[in-house]
Write a protein that holds these residues in place. Structure first.
Motif: not given
Length: 420
Positions: A257-258, A329-335, A251-253, A270-271
């Protein structure tokens, strides 16, 4: 929702790091100063004697009460206090009687109470109210109380302690991956956790070494607490920690990397990073004879109840914390994954994810009906933890912003005396 400020700070090596400011601990050293270890042995013995006296009185109430409504209210009160483990036989006998009773003359209260008591014990109840009454939601706070207080009987004291070291270490690890470390440092920590030995500490930055050694020490203490024939269980929890660390790094990658993955790709990672599975495993660690080797094998296959709990925890977390995490500036969430994949806005994405949560609840409820795939205490821990996730993320992110409702709930369970 409280906004978390993000600043960039430089360390003594000139590396720029994120620094998110959270509110300080609302408890200070309260629980250290008021630890049960500080109670006098004499006072503790008096409490134990009083407990035995009260248990005898409650068991007499089951024998002396013939009114069905009074029995149902008695069971309900015992369960709300999370004392039902003391009266398993009495409750089972009473529920068999309640299941057979003719309820056609019951009012709404009696019918709904009967339905809930039977359903949450695994009875497949057929009633006109079954579609409108959701037993998994009727006592959300009950499940939350269980996670906070855990079981107090001697055979579950180890489970309570182990679940709490494990959770604290996980929380620190989450902050390292999510907030402070660089991507290269996360890679080093992930590799060290995969190796899981003291020699791996040499490859870590100085500020992470103490955490890593403490992680290994905690697991050594877990193993020392277990009986000889139970020590194999620690390996299962180690595997869970390794899996969570790998998921954190993945997730951090994405964040660096956006990258916004598809929803399916996101959930595959993410589960696991939700750590619901890991917390459940830590609950089983000190459960005694009920947690057999077969139970751990069943659990490690990521069965439907564990998957449902993970979906509930992950999606509720993402829905509630989406806005705050984008400011960090977090990784993309499931949303975000759903929005990108389906071309929808935030409102529609959150609604669709909530529908997935509802489906997960239905699957979990189905798995909890008798006969259960494994022993009922095993399933009940998954149910209780899932209920707690509903409460923590229902209105705000109570885990992150814990100085309001979370503080009040903890105070009710662990600080304020229960009126008798």
């Amino acid at each position: 929702m409280e906004k978390q400020s993000v600043t960039l700070v430089s360390d003594d090596q000139g590396i720029v790091r994120k620094s998110t400011k959270y509110h300080p601990s609302v408890w200070g050293d309260y629980f250290i100063r008021n630890s049960s270890l500080n109670l006098l042995e004499e006072s503790t013995q008096r409490m134990r004697e009083r407990v035995e006296e009260l248990k005898v009185q409650v068991k007499s109430m089951f024998k002396d009460t013939s009114d069905i409504l009074q029995i149902m209210n008695l069971i309900d009160s015992i369960q709300l206090l999370r004392l039902d483990y003391h009266f398993e036989n009495e409750i089972d006998d009473a529920l068999r009687l309640i299941f057979e009773v003719d309820d056609k003359n019951y009012g709404l209260y009696e019918t709904s109470l009967r339905f809930r008591l039977l359903r949450q014990r695994g009875y497949n109840v057929s009633t006109a109210l079954a579609k409108s009454l959701k037993f998994a939601r009727d006592r959300i706070v009950e499940g939350y109380y269980w996670v906070l207080g855990m079981y107090h009987e001697p055979q579950f004291s180890r489970a309570r302690v182990m679940c709490t070291k494990a959770f604290c270490v996980l929380s620190i690890m989450d902050d390292i991956y999510d907030n402070y470390s660089t991507l290269d440092e996360r890679r080093l920590l992930t590799e060290a956790i995969k190796r899981w030995n003291h020699q791996a500490v040499d490859s870590l930055p100085e500020y992470i070494k103490d955490f890593y050694l403490k992680l290994l020490k905690n697991f050594e203490e877990f193993e020392a607490e277990l009986e000889f024939n139970e020590k194999y269980r620690v390996q299962y929890l180690q595997n869970e920690f390794k899996a969570v660390a790998i998921a954190y790094f993945e997730e951090s990658k994405w964040g660096v990397e956006g990258y916004v993955p598809s929803l399916d790709e996101h959930l595959r990672v993410s589960l696991i990073s939700s750590a619901c599975s890991m917390v459940i495993c830590s609950m089983y660690l000190g459960m005694g004879e009920v947690a057999t080797k077969e139970i751990f094998e069943w659990y490690s296959s990521f069965p439907k109840p564990v998957e449902a709990c993970s979906i509930i925890g992950r999606l509720l977390n993402d829905i509630r914390s989406h806005e705050m995490e984008q400011e960090r500036d977090h990784a993309a969430s499931t949303v975000e994954s759903y929005m990108k994949e389906h071309g929808t806005n935030v409102k529609v994405a959150c609604q669709k994810l909530r529908e997935m949560v509802e489906k997960a609840w239905k699957n979990l409820n189905k798995e909890s009906l008798n006969p259960t795939p494994v022993a009922r205490p095993i399933i009940e821990r998954i149910l209780s933890f899932s209920k707690s996730m509903e409460d923590v993320y229902r209105y705000t992110d109570e885990y992150t912003t814990s100085d309001n409702k979370m503080k009040d709930n903890i105070s009710l369970v662990l600080v304020e005396p229960i009126p008798i």
